[in-house]
Design an enzyme around this catalytic site. Structure first.
Site, PDB file in Angstrom:
ATOM      1  N   CYS A 135     -31.272  -7.079  26.486  1.00 43.08           N
ATOM      2  CA  CYS A 135     -29.951  -6.496  26.226  1.00 43.08           C
ATOM      3  C   CYS A 135     -29.252  -5.935  27.471  1.00 43.08           C
ATOM      4  O   CYS A 135     -28.082  -6.225  27.716  1.00 43.08           O
ATOM      5  CB  CYS A 135     -30.044  -5.347  25.226  1.00 43.08           C
ATOM      6  N   TYR A 149     -37.467   6.212  31.104  1.00 54.21           N
ATOM      7  CA  TYR A 149     -38.445   6.004  30.034  1.00 54.21           C
ATOM      8  C   TYR A 149     -39.748   6.734  30.356  1.00 54.21           C
ATOM      9  O   TYR A 149     -40.374   7.339  29.484  1.00 54.21           O
ATOM     10  CB  TYR A 149     -38.700   4.506  29.821  1.00 54.21           C
ATOM     11  N   TYR A 190     -28.461 -17.059  19.973  1.00 52.68           N
ATOM     12  CA  TYR A 190     -27.900 -15.945  20.743  1.00 52.68           C
ATOM     13  C   TYR A 190     -27.985 -16.170  22.271  1.00 52.68           C
ATOM     14  O   TYR A 190     -26.995 -16.075  22.980  1.00 52.68           O
ATOM     15  CB  TYR A 190     -28.702 -14.675  20.465  1.00 52.68           C
TER      16      TYR A 190
HETATM   17  P1  FAD Z   1     -40.363  -5.492  23.319  1.00 49.25           P
HETATM   18  O1  FAD Z   1     -39.169  -4.754  23.745  1.00 49.25           O
HETATM   19  O2  FAD Z   1     -40.449  -6.931  23.664  1.00 49.25           O
HETATM   20  O3  FAD Z   1     -41.615  -4.709  23.953  1.00 49.25           O
HETATM   21  C1  FAD Z   1     -42.911  -5.205  23.853  1.00 49.25           C
HETATM   22  C2  FAD Z   1     -43.700  -4.678  25.054  1.00 49.25           C
HETATM   23  O4  FAD Z   1     -45.090  -4.894  24.837  1.00 49.25           O
HETATM   24  C3  FAD Z   1     -43.367  -5.392  26.357  1.00 49.25           C
HETATM   25  O5  FAD Z   1     -43.003  -4.448  27.341  1.00 49.25           O
HETATM   26  C4  FAD Z   1     -44.660  -6.104  26.732  1.00 49.25           C
HETATM   27  O6  FAD Z   1     -44.877  -6.166  28.131  1.00 49.25           O
HETATM   28  C5  FAD Z   1     -45.702  -5.215  26.070  1.00 49.25           C
HETATM   29  N1  FAD Z   1     -46.965  -5.869  25.763  1.00 49.25           N
HETATM   30  C6  FAD Z   1     -47.152  -7.052  25.142  1.00 49.25           C
HETATM   31  N2  FAD Z   1     -48.471  -7.292  24.981  1.00 49.25           N
HETATM   32  C7  FAD Z   1     -49.116  -6.209  25.507  1.00 49.25           C
HETATM   33  C8  FAD Z   1     -50.499  -5.850  25.625  1.00 49.25           C
HETATM   34  N3  FAD Z   1     -51.470  -6.635  25.138  1.00 49.25           N
HETATM   35  N4  FAD Z   1     -50.801  -4.671  26.225  1.00 49.25           N
HETATM   36  C9  FAD Z   1     -49.824  -3.859  26.707  1.00 49.25           C
HETATM   37  N5  FAD Z   1     -48.508  -4.157  26.607  1.00 49.25           N
HETATM   38  C10 FAD Z   1     -48.179  -5.310  26.013  1.00 49.25           C
HETATM   39  N6  FAD Z   1     -31.275  -7.079  20.975  1.00 49.25           N
HETATM   40  C11 FAD Z   1     -30.158  -6.373  20.695  1.00 49.25           C
HETATM   41  O7  FAD Z   1     -30.155  -5.550  19.764  1.00 49.25           O
HETATM   42  N7  FAD Z   1     -29.009  -6.531  21.434  1.00 49.25           N
HETATM   43  C12 FAD Z   1     -28.950  -7.394  22.481  1.00 49.25           C
HETATM   44  O8  FAD Z   1     -27.899  -7.515  23.126  1.00 49.25           O
HETATM   45  C13 FAD Z   1     -30.105  -8.143  22.796  1.00 49.25           C
HETATM   46  N8  FAD Z   1     -30.088  -9.000  23.831  1.00 49.25           N
HETATM   47  C14 FAD Z   1     -31.230  -9.681  24.142  1.00 49.25           C
HETATM   48  C15 FAD Z   1     -31.186 -10.567  25.217  1.00 49.25           C
HETATM   49  C16 FAD Z   1     -32.307 -11.294  25.553  1.00 49.25           C
HETATM   50  C17 FAD Z   1     -32.247 -12.255  26.732  1.00 49.25           C
HETATM   51  C18 FAD Z   1     -33.514 -11.130  24.804  1.00 49.25           C
HETATM   52  C19 FAD Z   1     -34.753 -11.910  25.178  1.00 49.25           C
HETATM   53  C20 FAD Z   1     -33.561 -10.265  23.737  1.00 49.25           C
HETATM   54  C21 FAD Z   1     -32.421  -9.534  23.398  1.00 49.25           C
HETATM   55  N9  FAD Z   1     -32.414  -8.650  22.311  1.00 49.25           N
HETATM   56  C22 FAD Z   1     -31.274  -7.952  22.007  1.00 49.25           C
HETATM   57  C23 FAD Z   1     -33.615  -8.467  21.459  1.00 49.25           C
HETATM   58  C24 FAD Z   1     -34.380  -7.191  21.858  1.00 49.25           C
HETATM   59  O9  FAD Z   1     -34.641  -7.197  23.245  1.00 49.25           O
HETATM   60  C25 FAD Z   1     -35.679  -7.109  21.073  1.00 49.25           C
HETATM   61  O10 FAD Z   1     -35.412  -7.218  19.689  1.00 49.25           O
HETATM   62  C26 FAD Z   1     -36.425  -5.806  21.329  1.00 49.25           C
HETATM   63  O11 FAD Z   1     -36.697  -5.640  22.695  1.00 49.25           O
HETATM   64  C27 FAD Z   1     -37.733  -5.767  20.523  1.00 49.25           C
HETATM   65  O12 FAD Z   1     -38.425  -4.583  20.805  1.00 49.25           O
HETATM   66  P2  FAD Z   1     -40.006  -4.513  20.607  1.00 49.25           P
HETATM   67  O13 FAD Z   1     -40.387  -3.091  20.823  1.00 49.25           O
HETATM   68  O14 FAD Z   1     -40.404  -5.160  19.350  1.00 49.25           O
HETATM   69  O15 FAD Z   1     -40.628  -5.412  21.768  1.00 49.25           O
HETATM   70  P1  NDP Z   2     -32.382 -17.872  18.270  1.00 50.16           P
HETATM   71  O1  NDP Z   2     -33.321 -17.884  17.142  1.00 50.16           O
HETATM   72  O2  NDP Z   2     -31.137 -17.091  18.183  1.00 50.16           O
HETATM   73  O3  NDP Z   2     -31.968 -19.366  18.627  1.00 50.16           O
HETATM   74  C1  NDP Z   2     -32.930 -20.339  18.932  1.00 50.16           C
HETATM   75  C2  NDP Z   2     -32.203 -21.651  19.123  1.00 50.16           C
HETATM   76  O4  NDP Z   2     -33.100 -22.611  19.651  1.00 50.16           O
HETATM   77  C3  NDP Z   2     -31.646 -22.213  17.827  1.00 50.16           C
HETATM   78  O5  NDP Z   2     -30.385 -22.779  18.088  1.00 50.16           O
HETATM   79  C4  NDP Z   2     -32.664 -23.283  17.469  1.00 50.16           C
HETATM   80  O6  NDP Z   2     -32.125 -24.365  16.761  1.00 50.16           O
HETATM   81  C5  NDP Z   2     -33.053 -23.776  18.837  1.00 50.16           C
HETATM   82  N1  NDP Z   2     -34.371 -24.406  18.847  1.00 50.16           N
HETATM   83  C6  NDP Z   2     -35.508 -23.928  18.314  1.00 50.16           C
HETATM   84  N2  NDP Z   2     -36.514 -24.787  18.542  1.00 50.16           N
HETATM   85  C7  NDP Z   2     -35.998 -25.828  19.224  1.00 50.16           C
HETATM   86  C8  NDP Z   2     -36.539 -27.042  19.729  1.00 50.16           C
HETATM   87  N3  NDP Z   2     -37.819 -27.334  19.579  1.00 50.16           N
HETATM   88  N4  NDP Z   2     -35.708 -27.885  20.362  1.00 50.16           N
HETATM   89  C9  NDP Z   2     -34.395 -27.601  20.518  1.00 50.16           C
HETATM   90  N5  NDP Z   2     -33.828 -26.475  20.051  1.00 50.16           N
HETATM   91  C10 NDP Z   2     -34.631 -25.605  19.414  1.00 50.16           C
HETATM   92  O7  NDP Z   2     -33.280 -17.450  19.525  1.00 50.16           O
HETATM   93  P2  NDP Z   2     -32.909 -16.971  20.992  1.00 50.16           P
HETATM   94  O8  NDP Z   2     -34.025 -17.482  21.826  1.00 50.16           O
HETATM   95  O9  NDP Z   2     -31.528 -17.338  21.352  1.00 50.16           O
HETATM   96  O10 NDP Z   2     -33.013 -15.402  20.866  1.00 50.16           O
HETATM   97  C11 NDP Z   2     -34.157 -14.782  20.282  1.00 50.16           C
HETATM   98  C12 NDP Z   2     -33.765 -13.598  19.462  1.00 50.16           C
HETATM   99  O11 NDP Z   2     -33.451 -12.501  20.321  1.00 50.16           O
HETATM  100  C13 NDP Z   2     -32.503 -13.785  18.616  1.00 50.16           C
HETATM  101  O12 NDP Z   2     -32.790 -14.377  17.396  1.00 50.16           O
HETATM  102  C14 NDP Z   2     -31.997 -12.385  18.465  1.00 50.16           C
HETATM  103  O13 NDP Z   2     -32.600 -11.769  17.354  1.00 50.16           O
HETATM  104  C15 NDP Z   2     -32.449 -11.708  19.748  1.00 50.16           C
HETATM  105  N6  NDP Z   2     -31.297 -11.635  20.656  1.00 50.16           N
HETATM  106  C16 NDP Z   2     -30.259 -10.815  20.304  1.00 50.16           C
HETATM  107  C17 NDP Z   2     -29.135 -10.747  21.084  1.00 50.16           C
HETATM  108  C18 NDP Z   2     -28.000  -9.869  20.664  1.00 50.16           C
HETATM  109  O14 NDP Z   2     -28.202  -9.009  19.812  1.00 50.16           O
HETATM  110  N7  NDP Z   2     -26.810 -10.030  21.225  1.00 50.16           N
HETATM  111  C19 NDP Z   2     -29.006 -11.524  22.316  1.00 50.16           C
HETATM  112  C20 NDP Z   2     -30.161 -12.344  22.599  1.00 50.16           C
HETATM  113  C21 NDP Z   2     -31.254 -12.388  21.786  1.00 50.16           C
HETATM  114  P3  NDP Z   2     -32.089 -24.413  15.153  1.00 50.16           P
HETATM  115  O15 NDP Z   2     -31.073 -23.389  14.774  1.00 50.16           O
HETATM  116  O16 NDP Z   2     -31.684 -25.808  14.893  1.00 50.16           O
HETATM  117  O17 NDP Z   2     -33.466 -24.078  14.694  1.00 50.16           O
END
Ligand code: FAD
Ligand code: NDP
Length: 448
Positions: free
Chosen positions: A49, A101, A179
């Site tokens: 995020c 943090y 997303y």
């Molecule tokens: P995480 O935040 O993934 O934390 C898990 C932690 O566990 C990590 O730090 C990892 O290193 C640690 N860990 C894993 N295994 C172990 C182990 N065995 N021992 C010790 N530590 C370990 N959500 C939004 O609401 N808004 C957004 O705009 C948004 N944008 C996103 C953009 C991207 C590119 C991505 C990838 C995700 C985005 N998300 C967004 C989703 C959001 O980041 C996640 O839903 C959220 O971080 C989940 O929190 P969590 O605590 O479940 O896990």
């Molecule tokens: P999403 O689940 O949003 O999207 C995954 C995409 O990958 C879908 O379009 C899916 O297609 C496609 N896909 C899956 N498998 C394959 C494959 N084998 N070959 C080709 N295409 C494939 O996942 P993201 O990775 O974009 O993000 C992960 C999650 O993180 C999101 O679901 C969201 O919850 C969170 N996130 C939130 C954000 C926010 O709040 N702004 C920003 C970024 C992430 P199909 O639909 O056809 O299955």
């Protein structure tokens, strides 16, 4: 009895869910440990995020520079962009957040243990060769990018690497239609990268309202993203410094980088779950009951690792619900209905409640209100953006059951609308609300 354990609660993973649980439990006097293998703050802070939103801001400046000319600004010097400055300033900001943090956890009294935790038994964990016992274990290990098995997949980057690229590519392919794919298409395109988005289905962002997906796709294409639908990547090959992205249509695209954004899988590998009764679903996510308890009574799980809704505020709400369940009298559960969410695409999409399709499936009599207009900013700014708003009403009781928006400030506006919907607002409530003029948001109280 509690004191026969090293800790009351051992949290694995210091991301959105884990940090909140550890911090609140420790501040309530529980003896808490939190293990983290990487940086404090987890995905959201380090590779999600936060850096994503900073990159979105960075990518919007070319349009703002252009619009400013209509407002009388004159740029005598051509604006230039320096990737290293953006990347390094972003990293400094994240280091600042990591330190916050750490301070929050230290101040709460939680013990931070750096390293990869493994569960050895239902109440025993090992890290760096050291063993710890805990009355309860919380798994909050989040998710990990999933890249499908295709020849050349090792040449692709995921969202884990994109934030720290040594240099910005000139041309890029993004694979996926969710997303991350759509957000990064906007970011890279805005930063001047020739950006191709390849999606296997016929509609991007398929879980969102169809009209909105169409508007986002249309807007992205207008801004320069080259979108290819109904297409899979069959292989990736490298030729000198270039990558050939070979498509199942038979054609290929030559670029400098390919980003796979094809979903995330629960982070459960190497956790030692075989030493417990914890069960996984068919997507390898941890199965929990309504109180986040796994099939092993001493082990709980929250956040992305349980594969409900993968959003930071949801992981935090689950953390608070778990604290209430374990340590408080209040037994509030997380309400998974009407979760507002935004895709920080360009144009931006935000939504709360039911899509039109879902509303039609659930209710017999609905009314749909739409509005599509040019934002005031673009009148002098001469941009081509539009604002699209859609409201869905259950006609039997006048309740607003869905609001969707595409365009500038969609996330900011829908957050407020979400409160109204959560409170059960009717269309008449919206209509009787006085608008803030001139604003984009006022259209939501004037829909006819
Ligand atoms: P995480 O935040 O993934 O934390 C898990 C932690 O566990 C990590 O730090 C990892 O290193 C640690 N860990 C894993 N295994 C172990 C182990 N065995 N021992 C010790 N530590 C370990 N959500 C939004 O609401 N808004 C957004 O705009 C948004 N944008 C996103 C953009 C991207 C590119 C991505 C990838 C995700 C985005 N998300 C967004 C989703 C959001 O980041 C996640 O839903 C959220 O971080 C989940 O929190 P969590 O605590 O479940 O896990
Ligand atoms: P999403 O689940 O949003 O999207 C995954 C995409 O990958 C879908 O379009 C899916 O297609 C496609 N896909 C899956 N498998 C394959 C494959 N084998 N070959 C080709 N295409 C494939 O996942 P993201 O990775 O974009 O993000 C992960 C999650 O993180 C999101 O679901 C969201 O919850 C969170 N996130 C939130 C954000 C926010 O709040 N702004 C920003 C970024 C992430 P199909 O639909 O056809 O299955």
């Amino acid at each position: 009895m509690t004191n026969s354990f090293d800790f009351d609660l051992f949290v694995i993973g210091a991301g959105s869910g884990g940090v909140r649980t550890a911090r609140v439990a420790a501040s309530q006097g529980k003896r808490v440990a939190i293990a983290e293998v990487s940086d404090l703050g987890g995905t959201c802070v380090n590779v999600g995020c936060v850096p994503k939103k900073l990159f979105v801001y960075a990518s919007q400046f070319p349009e703002i520079f252009h619009a400013s000319e209509g407002y009388g600004w004159n740029h005598t010097n051509q604006a230039t962009f320096n990737w290293n400055t953006l990347r390094d300033n972003k990293s400094n900001e994240i280091a600042r957040l990591n330190a916050i943090y750490q301070k929050l956890l230290n101040d709460s009294g939680a013990t931070i243990i750096q390293g990869r935790a493994k569960i050895e038994a239902p109440q025993r964990i090992s890290i760096n060769g050291q063993q710890y016992s805990a009355k309860r274990i919380l798994i909050a290990t989040g998710g990990w990018p999933h890249i499908p098995d295709i020849p050349g997949k090792e040449l692709a980057v995921s969202s884990n690497e994109i934030f720290s690229l040594p240099e910005l590519p000139k041309r890029a392919v993004i694979v996926g239609g969710g997303y991350i794919a759509v957000e990064f298409a906007g970011i890279l395109n805005g930063l001047g990268v020739e950006t191709h988005l390849i999606y296997r289905g016929n509609q991007l962002l398929k879980s969102f309202d169809r009209d909105c997906c169409a508007k986002v796709t249309e807007g992205m294409i207008k801004k320069g993203v080259k979108v290819t639908l109904d297409t899979n990547v069959s292989s990736i090959t490298k030729c000198q410094q270039q990558l050939n992205i070979n498509l199942d249509s038979g054609s290929s695209i030559t670029v400098d980088m390919v980003l796979y954004a094809t979903g995330r899988q629960a982070n459960t590998e190497g956790l030692g779950l075989e030493n417990t009764k914890v069960t996984l679903n068919d997507r390898k996510a941890i199965m929990v009951d309504e109180n986040y308890c796994t099939s092993e009574p001493s082990i709980y799980a929250i956040g992305d690792v349980i594969d409900r809704v993968q959003l930071t505020p949801v992981a935090i709400k689950q953390a608070m619900a778990l604290i209430n369940h374990l340590y408080q009298d209040s037994k509030t559960k997380v309400d998974y209905t009407n979760i507002p969410t935004a895709v920080f695409s360009q144009p931006e999409l935000a939504t709360v409640g039911l899509t039109e399709l879902q509303a039609k499936q659930q209710y017999t009599d609905i009314a749909v209100y739409r509005s599509d207009f040019k934002p005031m900013f673009d009148t002098l700014g001469q941009g081509s953006d539009r604002i699209f708003m859609k409201m869905i009403v259950n006609k039997t009781n006048d309740r607003v059951i869905g609001c969707h928006m595409v365009g500038h400030h969609a996330a900011e506006i829908i957050q407020g609308v979400a409160i109204a919907i959560k409170a059960g607002a009717t269309k008449s409530h919206f209509d009787s609300t006085i608008g803030i003029h001139p604003s984009t948001a006022e259209e939501f109280v004037m829909l006819k």
